[in-house]
Design a protein around this motif. Structure first.
Motif, PDB file in Angstrom:
ATOM      1  N   GLU A 113       0.882  -1.261   0.082  1.00 56.66           N
ATOM      2  CA  GLU A 113      -0.085   0.097  -0.027  1.00 56.66           C
ATOM      3  C   GLU A 113       0.941   1.399  -0.035  1.00 56.66           C
ATOM      4  O   GLU A 113       0.506   2.244  -0.610  1.00 56.66           O
ATOM      5  N   GLY A 117       0.110   2.803  -3.185  1.00 58.07           N
ATOM      6  CA  GLY A 117      -1.082   3.797  -2.830  1.00 58.07           C
ATOM      7  C   GLY A 117      -1.165   4.869  -3.550  1.00 58.07           C
ATOM      8  O   GLY A 117      -2.375   5.096  -3.899  1.00 58.07           O
ATOM      9  N   ASN A 121      -4.506   5.834  -5.516  1.00 59.79           N
ATOM     10  CA  ASN A 121      -5.242   6.853  -5.274  1.00 59.79           C
ATOM     11  C   ASN A 121      -5.507   7.846  -6.468  1.00 59.79           C
ATOM     12  O   ASN A 121      -6.536   8.459  -6.465  1.00 59.79           O
ATOM     13  N   ARG A 185     -18.105  -4.573  -4.431  1.00 55.91           N
ATOM     14  CA  ARG A 185     -17.991  -4.389  -3.020  1.00 55.91           C
ATOM     15  C   ARG A 185     -18.778  -5.329  -2.211  1.00 55.91           C
ATOM     16  O   ARG A 185     -18.625  -5.887  -1.184  1.00 55.91           O
ATOM     17  N   LYS A 284     -15.365  -6.574  -0.480  1.00 56.56           N
ATOM     18  CA  LYS A 284     -15.054  -5.158   0.416  1.00 56.56           C
ATOM     19  C   LYS A 284     -13.981  -5.591   1.555  1.00 56.56           C
ATOM     20  O   LYS A 284     -13.096  -4.668   1.855  1.00 56.56           O
ATOM     21  N   ASN A 285     -13.939  -6.416   1.889  1.00 51.91           N
ATOM     22  CA  ASN A 285     -13.004  -6.978   2.915  1.00 51.91           C
ATOM     23  C   ASN A 285     -11.864  -7.556   2.346  1.00 51.91           C
ATOM     24  O   ASN A 285     -10.927  -7.887   3.071  1.00 51.91           O
ATOM     25  N   SER A 288      -9.433  -3.008  -1.470  1.00 51.73           N
ATOM     26  CA  SER A 288      -9.433  -1.599  -1.114  1.00 51.73           C
ATOM     27  C   SER A 288     -10.449  -0.988  -1.929  1.00 51.73           C
ATOM     28  O   SER A 288     -10.879  -1.358  -3.119  1.00 51.73           O
ATOM     29  N   ASP A 289     -11.167   0.469  -1.540  1.00 56.95           N
ATOM     30  CA  ASP A 289     -11.881   1.287  -2.365  1.00 56.95           C
ATOM     31  C   ASP A 289     -10.985   1.437  -3.786  1.00 56.95           C
ATOM     32  O   ASP A 289     -11.812   1.487  -4.892  1.00 56.95           O
ATOM     33  N   LYS A 291      -8.877  -0.373  -5.209  1.00 60.11           N
ATOM     34  CA  LYS A 291      -8.575  -1.778  -6.145  1.00 60.11           C
ATOM     35  C   LYS A 291     -10.125  -1.995  -6.650  1.00 60.11           C
ATOM     36  O   LYS A 291      -9.959  -2.320  -7.923  1.00 60.11           O
TER      37      LYS A 291
END
Length: 317
Positions: A113, A117, A121, A185, A284-285, A288-289, A291
């Motif tokens: 990340e 990351g 992002n 998700r 979702k677990n 990540s948002d 991904k």
């Protein structure tokens, strides 16, 4: 089952492991003390065997262990004890280093990340449609798809029986970017209840199946379809009076020729009689948002921008 996870079992396992390792060392040491009696001339008083004989002539020799092999065995015993002191292995004892596979995994995730990351992002701040036009982002989404989705939908995303084809424009719940992200998700659970008893007899079910086939222009018996049309009213609550489905509840469009479980008369009758149930797990677990956003862009691109090849040509213009 809770009885197997109390502290006593941890103590018992620890004792068992330590006794086993120390026992190996003691056994090795005891075998080095067995010697063959020597005479005044320094030669063995026996013939160098244990006296055991098999098959008439096969004898067991009584030779000492090679020193190098013996010391290697001692080293493995010491290594085992040191390892158990540093790493988990003695029941609930975590070792002096406090290492665990879960901890190592989490550290790798954090390192990943930290490295990727900022890139993820950047794409998260872009609309899905724009992300799908970036070859680098699409390549990342493809790898995410191969890792997490291809087991069900196939590496080519064309699905199989019971698993939707993601390369066409037929969507049970909707194919817009927001809905695709929501599906990834939160997952989906599709359920069609058994309708055979509601529709009536086996002949009634066959008639309805022929009517369903007629909705998409597939080969069918027009007379049976005519008898089945009134009975289709039991299905209209979900599939609509015209059989075009309802994406709000994930009911299939019966007017096209796209079938999730098969479009032959026998399979349709089986679906009516027994119903269908299918689940897509929530991610979702797992992702990540950012991904999920990249993955949604890749999935969206497969059917809404003419596929990857078309996007590549468009980006080169």
């Amino acid at each position: 089952m809770a009885d197997f996870f109390n502290e006593w079992w941890s103590i018992w396992i620890s004792i068992l492991v330590i006794v086993s390792i120390v026992g190996c060392g003691v056994l090795l040491w005891s075998q080095t003390k067995i010697t063959v009696p020597l005479g005044a001339d320094g030669k063995p008083l026996t013939d160098g065997t244990t006296g055991h004989v098999w098959d008439g002539t096969l004898q067991e020799s009584n030779n000492p262990l090679p020193r190098w092999w013996m010391w290697l065995f001692y080293i493995t015993v010491v290594f085992g004890l040191v390892y158990l002191a540093l790493y988990p292995g003695l029941g609930s004892f975590q070792g002096k280093l406090g290492w665990s596979s879960a901890g190592a995994y989490n550290n790798e995730i954090k390192a990943g990340e930290a490295q990727y990351g900022p890139l993820f992002n950047k794409y998260l701040a872009m609309p899905v449609e724009e992300v799908a036009k970036v070859p680098e982002a699409r390549a990342i989404g493809e790898r995410l798809f191969l890792n997490t989705c291809s087991q069900c939908h196939g590496s080519d995303a064309m699905g199989s029986k019971g698993f939707p084809n993601l390369t066409d424009n037929d969507w049970l719940y909707g194919g817009d970017p927001a809905t695709i992200e929501l599906t990834i998700r939160e997952g989906r659970h599709g359920f069609m209840p058994p309708m055979g008893a509601v529709i009536g007899t086996d002949d009634d079910v066959r008639n309805v199946a022929n009517y369903v086939l007629s909705l998409s222009g597939a080969p069918h018996d027009p007379i049976k379809a005519a008898f089945g049309k009134p009975k289709f009213a039991a299905c209209a609550a979900c599939h609509g009076p015209e059989g075009k489905g309802n994406q709000a509840i994930g009911s299939a469009n019966l007017t096209d020729k796209i079938w999730l479980y098969g479009g032959d008369i026998n399979t349709i009758m089986e679906t009516i009689n027994k119903g269908r149930s299918a689940t897509m797990p929530a991610h979702k677990n797992l992702l990540s948002d950012a991904k999920i956003h990249l993955l949604a862009a890749y999935v969206w691109s497969l059917s809404n921008v003419g596929g990857l090849e078309a996007i590549d040509k468009q980006s080169k213009k």
